[in-house]
Scaffold this motif. Structure first.
Motif, PDB file in Angstrom:
ATOM      1  N   THR A 136       0.825  -1.209   0.000  1.00 19.81           N
ATOM      2  CA  THR A 136       0.000   0.000   0.000  1.00 19.81           C
ATOM      3  C   THR A 136       0.859   1.259   0.000  1.00 19.81           C
ATOM      4  O   THR A 136       0.357   2.361   0.198  1.00 19.81           O
ATOM      5  N   THR A 137       2.152   1.080  -0.209  1.00 25.79           N
ATOM      6  CA  THR A 137       3.059   2.209  -0.390  1.00 25.79           C
ATOM      7  C   THR A 137       3.660   2.099  -1.792  1.00 25.79           C
ATOM      8  O   THR A 137       3.666   1.037  -2.405  1.00 25.79           O
ATOM      9  N   THR A 138       4.173   3.218  -2.294  1.00 25.79           N
ATOM     10  CA  THR A 138       4.733   3.236  -3.642  1.00 25.79           C
ATOM     11  C   THR A 138       5.815   2.178  -3.790  1.00 25.79           C
ATOM     12  O   THR A 138       6.722   2.064  -2.961  1.00 25.79           O
ATOM     13  N   ASN A 139       5.702   1.370  -4.857  1.00 25.45           N
ATOM     14  CA  ASN A 139       6.643   0.267  -5.042  1.00 25.45           C
ATOM     15  C   ASN A 139       6.731  -0.101  -6.513  1.00 25.45           C
ATOM     16  O   ASN A 139       5.956   0.380  -7.341  1.00 25.45           O
ATOM     17  N   LEU A 140       7.686  -0.973  -6.818  1.00 23.92           N
ATOM     18  CA  LEU A 140       7.868  -1.444  -8.198  1.00 23.92           C
ATOM     19  C   LEU A 140       7.760  -2.966  -8.268  1.00 23.92           C
ATOM     20  O   LEU A 140       8.476  -3.621  -9.029  1.00 23.92           O
ATOM     21  N   LEU A 141       6.865  -3.544  -7.465  1.00 20.01           N
ATOM     22  CA  LEU A 141       6.594  -4.982  -7.542  1.00 20.01           C
ATOM     23  C   LEU A 141       5.967  -5.301  -8.879  1.00 20.01           C
ATOM     24  O   LEU A 141       4.981  -4.672  -9.289  1.00 20.01           O
ATOM     25  N   ASP A 142       6.529  -6.286  -9.566  1.00 15.67           N
ATOM     26  CA  ASP A 142       6.062  -6.609 -10.915  1.00 15.67           C
ATOM     27  C   ASP A 142       5.707  -8.090 -11.017  1.00 15.67           C
ATOM     28  O   ASP A 142       6.493  -8.955 -10.623  1.00 15.67           O
ATOM     29  N   TRP A 143       4.517  -8.364 -11.534  1.00 17.90           N
ATOM     30  CA  TRP A 143       4.092  -9.738 -11.847  1.00 17.90           C
ATOM     31  C   TRP A 143       4.509  -9.992 -13.290  1.00 17.90           C
ATOM     32  O   TRP A 143       3.915  -9.472 -14.225  1.00 17.90           O
ATOM     33  N   ASN A 144       5.564 -10.784 -13.457  1.00 13.84           N
ATOM     34  CA  ASN A 144       6.200 -10.949 -14.760  1.00 13.84           C
ATOM     35  C   ASN A 144       5.370 -11.786 -15.736  1.00 13.84           C
ATOM     36  O   ASN A 144       4.536 -12.606 -15.328  1.00 13.84           O
ATOM     37  N   ARG A 145       5.651 -11.593 -17.006  1.00 15.50           N
ATOM     38  CA  ARG A 145       5.174 -12.477 -18.078  1.00 15.50           C
ATOM     39  C   ARG A 145       6.394 -12.978 -18.824  1.00 15.50           C
ATOM     40  O   ARG A 145       7.507 -12.466 -18.628  1.00 15.50           O
ATOM     41  N   ASP A 146       6.208 -13.979 -19.693  1.00 17.36           N
ATOM     42  CA  ASP A 146       7.348 -14.405 -20.498  1.00 17.36           C
ATOM     43  C   ASP A 146       7.406 -13.555 -21.771  1.00 17.36           C
ATOM     44  O   ASP A 146       6.463 -12.853 -22.130  1.00 17.36           O
ATOM     45  N   SER A 147       8.546 -13.609 -22.450  1.00 19.24           N
ATOM     46  CA  SER A 147       8.768 -12.739 -23.603  1.00 19.24           C
ATOM     47  C   SER A 147       7.822 -13.038 -24.755  1.00 19.24           C
ATOM     48  O   SER A 147       7.583 -12.185 -25.611  1.00 19.24           O
ATOM     49  N   ALA A 148       7.242 -14.251 -24.760  1.00 14.14           N
ATOM     50  CA  ALA A 148       6.292 -14.606 -25.814  1.00 14.14           C
ATOM     51  C   ALA A 148       4.860 -14.222 -25.438  1.00 14.14           C
ATOM     52  O   ALA A 148       3.951 -14.367 -26.252  1.00 14.14           O
ATOM     53  N   ASN A 149       4.660 -13.714 -24.228  1.00 17.72           N
ATOM     54  CA  ASN A 149       3.328 -13.367 -23.722  1.00 17.72           C
ATOM     55  C   ASN A 149       2.360 -14.539 -23.923  1.00 17.72           C
ATOM     56  O   ASN A 149       1.288 -14.415 -24.524  1.00 17.72           O
ATOM     57  N   THR A 150       2.743 -15.695 -23.392  1.00 24.42           N
ATOM     58  CA  THR A 150       2.005 -16.938 -23.600  1.00 24.42           C
ATOM     59  C   THR A 150       0.721 -16.966 -22.777  1.00 24.42           C
ATOM     60  O   THR A 150       0.750 -16.773 -21.554  1.00 24.42           O
ATOM     61  N   ALA A 151      -0.389 -17.233 -23.415  1.00 22.03           N
ATOM     62  CA  ALA A 151      -1.665 -17.358 -22.713  1.00 22.03           C
ATOM     63  C   ALA A 151      -1.691 -18.657 -21.917  1.00 22.03           C
ATOM     64  O   ALA A 151      -1.144 -19.667 -22.354  1.00 22.03           O
ATOM     65  N   PRO A 152      -2.324 -18.670 -20.752  1.00 19.42           N
ATOM     66  CA  PRO A 152      -2.381 -19.910 -19.965  1.00 19.42           C
ATOM     67  C   PRO A 152      -3.307 -20.938 -20.590  1.00 19.42           C
ATOM     68  O   PRO A 152      -4.292 -20.597 -21.254  1.00 19.42           O
ATOM     69  N   THR A 153      -2.976 -22.197 -20.377  1.00 19.58           N
ATOM     70  CA  THR A 153      -3.787 -23.315 -20.853  1.00 19.58           C
ATOM     71  C   THR A 153      -4.577 -23.887 -19.692  1.00 19.58           C
ATOM     72  O   THR A 153      -4.031 -24.115 -18.614  1.00 19.58           O
ATOM     73  N   ALA A 154      -5.866 -24.126 -19.918  1.00 20.20           N
ATOM     74  CA  ALA A 154      -6.723 -24.686 -18.870  1.00 20.20           C
ATOM     75  C   ALA A 154      -6.612 -26.202 -18.856  1.00 20.20           C
ATOM     76  O   ALA A 154      -6.446 -26.840 -19.897  1.00 20.20           O
ATOM     77  N   GLY A 155      -6.713 -26.783 -17.657  1.00 20.56           N
ATOM     78  CA  GLY A 155      -6.711 -28.228 -17.516  1.00 20.56           C
ATOM     79  C   GLY A 155      -8.017 -28.837 -18.004  1.00 20.56           C
ATOM     80  O   GLY A 155      -8.970 -28.129 -18.357  1.00 20.56           O
ATOM     81  N   ALA A 156      -8.068 -30.163 -18.012  1.00 22.25           N
ATOM     82  CA  ALA A 156      -9.247 -30.880 -18.495  1.00 22.25           C
ATOM     83  C   ALA A 156     -10.489 -30.470 -17.702  1.00 22.25           C
ATOM     84  O   ALA A 156     -10.487 -30.508 -16.469  1.00 22.25           O
ATOM     85  N   GLY A 157     -11.527 -30.060 -18.411  1.00 23.57           N
ATOM     86  CA  GLY A 157     -12.781 -29.688 -17.781  1.00 23.57           C
ATOM     87  C   GLY A 157     -12.822 -28.265 -17.248  1.00 23.57           C
ATOM     88  O   GLY A 157     -13.869 -27.789 -16.819  1.00 23.57           O
ATOM     89  N   ILE A 158     -11.677 -27.569 -17.255  1.00 28.01           N
ATOM     90  CA  ILE A 158     -11.579 -26.206 -16.728  1.00 28.01           C
ATOM     91  C   ILE A 158     -11.678 -25.209 -17.880  1.00 28.01           C
ATOM     92  O   ILE A 158     -11.195 -25.471 -18.982  1.00 28.01           O
ATOM     93  N   THR A 159     -12.292 -24.051 -17.635  1.00 30.00           N
ATOM     94  CA  THR A 159     -12.379 -22.989 -18.638  1.00 30.00           C
ATOM     95  C   THR A 159     -11.648 -21.750 -18.137  1.00 30.00           C
ATOM     96  O   THR A 159     -11.897 -21.287 -17.024  1.00 30.00           O
ATOM     97  N   SER A 160     -10.726 -21.238 -18.940  1.00 29.16           N
ATOM     98  CA  SER A 160     -10.021 -20.015 -18.575  1.00 29.16           C
ATOM     99  C   SER A 160     -10.928 -18.808 -18.812  1.00 29.16           C
ATOM    100  O   SER A 160     -11.610 -18.718 -19.838  1.00 29.16           O
ATOM    101  N   LEU A 161     -10.910 -17.865 -17.866  1.00 31.15           N
ATOM    102  CA  LEU A 161     -11.671 -16.615 -18.000  1.00 31.15           C
ATOM    103  C   LEU A 161     -10.779 -15.452 -18.416  1.00 31.15           C
ATOM    104  O   LEU A 161     -11.253 -14.315 -18.507  1.00 31.15           O
ATOM    105  N   GLY A 162      -9.506 -15.717 -18.653  1.00 31.05           N
ATOM    106  CA  GLY A 162      -8.582 -14.646 -19.004  1.00 31.05           C
ATOM    107  C   GLY A 162      -8.145 -13.861 -17.778  1.00 31.05           C
ATOM    108  O   GLY A 162      -8.156 -14.367 -16.654  1.00 31.05           O
ATOM    109  N   TYR A 163      -7.764 -12.602 -18.004  1.00 31.20           N
ATOM    110  CA  TYR A 163      -7.249 -11.757 -16.935  1.00 31.20           C
ATOM    111  C   TYR A 163      -8.094 -10.488 -16.823  1.00 31.20           C
ATOM    112  O   TYR A 163      -8.730 -10.056 -17.786  1.00 31.20           O
TER     113      TYR A 163
END
Length: 222
Positions: A136-163
């Motif tokens: 809750t204070t100014t910071n540079l915490l970053d949730w990284n992605r990979d350089s290909a910006n790969t979308a996540p794959t859902a497991g069997a029976g699961i549906t991805s809702l995106g971000y």
């Protein structure tokens, strides 16, 4: 020979029962990790949160962990936090289970595993958002992605809702195509078999015990 074969299959049964199901994943990624999304309060004083969502399949599972890749771009230390949220109108709604905060130290991309403070069951057919937050204070915490910006794959029976992404602490949300690195893991609740195939293996385990007992009786009579 027969008892040994059954025993070997029994060990396979134990491995099957112990495994966790991957519900959603683009981890470890296909390239180097780069900047993805700032979390918590950024330099502009906007309160950023980011969420990955999914719809559960036909089976309820116990949440075990969320794995992500993070860094603190100025080399400092910042806690990543958040939790599992309900879905309201296609966006994160109310908090259902909070994550244990984990410290991220330094600017080098690092894997972090988040768990919930209390056990939580993901119910079949239900929509969930896994929201990540920062200090809750100014910071540079970053949730990284990979350089290909790969979308996540859902497991069997699961549906991805995106971000979803918020600039005001979750008051409003917007769609985003920055695919931060994530892996969401779950397991069958205690005493509940994962599937019909697991039941079959359980039966095989019982047969193994019977075969071992019979083998010992035959050996004792020789």
């Amino acid at each position: 020979m027969f008892p040994r074969t059954i025993i070997s299959l029994s060990f396979l049964l134990l491995a099957t029962l112990a495994r966790a199901d991957v519900l959603l994943s683009n981890y470890p990624g296909t390239g180097t990790y780069i900047s993805g999304s700032n979390l918590g309060f950024g330099a502009d004083n906007n309160h950023r949160e980011k969420a990955a969502g999914l719809t559960m399949g036909p089976q309820s599972l116990s949440f075990t962990s969320l794995i992500g890749v993070f860094s603190v771009d100025d080399g400092g230390t910042a806690n990543v936090s958040g939790g599992i949220y309900s879905s309201v109108g296609g966006n994160p709604g109310s908090l259902l289970a909070a994550f244990n905060p984990v410290a991220v130290v330094g600017a080098i991309a690092q894997t972090v595993t988040l768990t919930t403070m209390l056990p939580f069951t993901l119910l079949s057919g239900t929509l969930y958002w896994f929201v990540l937050d920062g200090p809750t204070t100014t910071n540079l915490l970053d949730w990284n992605r990979d350089s290909a910006n790969t979308a996540p794959t859902a497991g069997a029976g699961i549906t991805s809702l995106g971000y979803r992404f918020s600039l005001n602490g979750g008051a409003t949300w917007a769609s985003t195509v920055t695919f931060n690195t994530v892996q969401i893991n779950a397991a069958a609740p205690a005493g509940v078999p994962e599937s019909g195939s697991t039941l079959a293996f359980a039966t095989l385990g019982i047969l193994a015990l019977a075969a071992m007992a019979a083998h010992r009786r035959i050996a004792a009579c020789r």
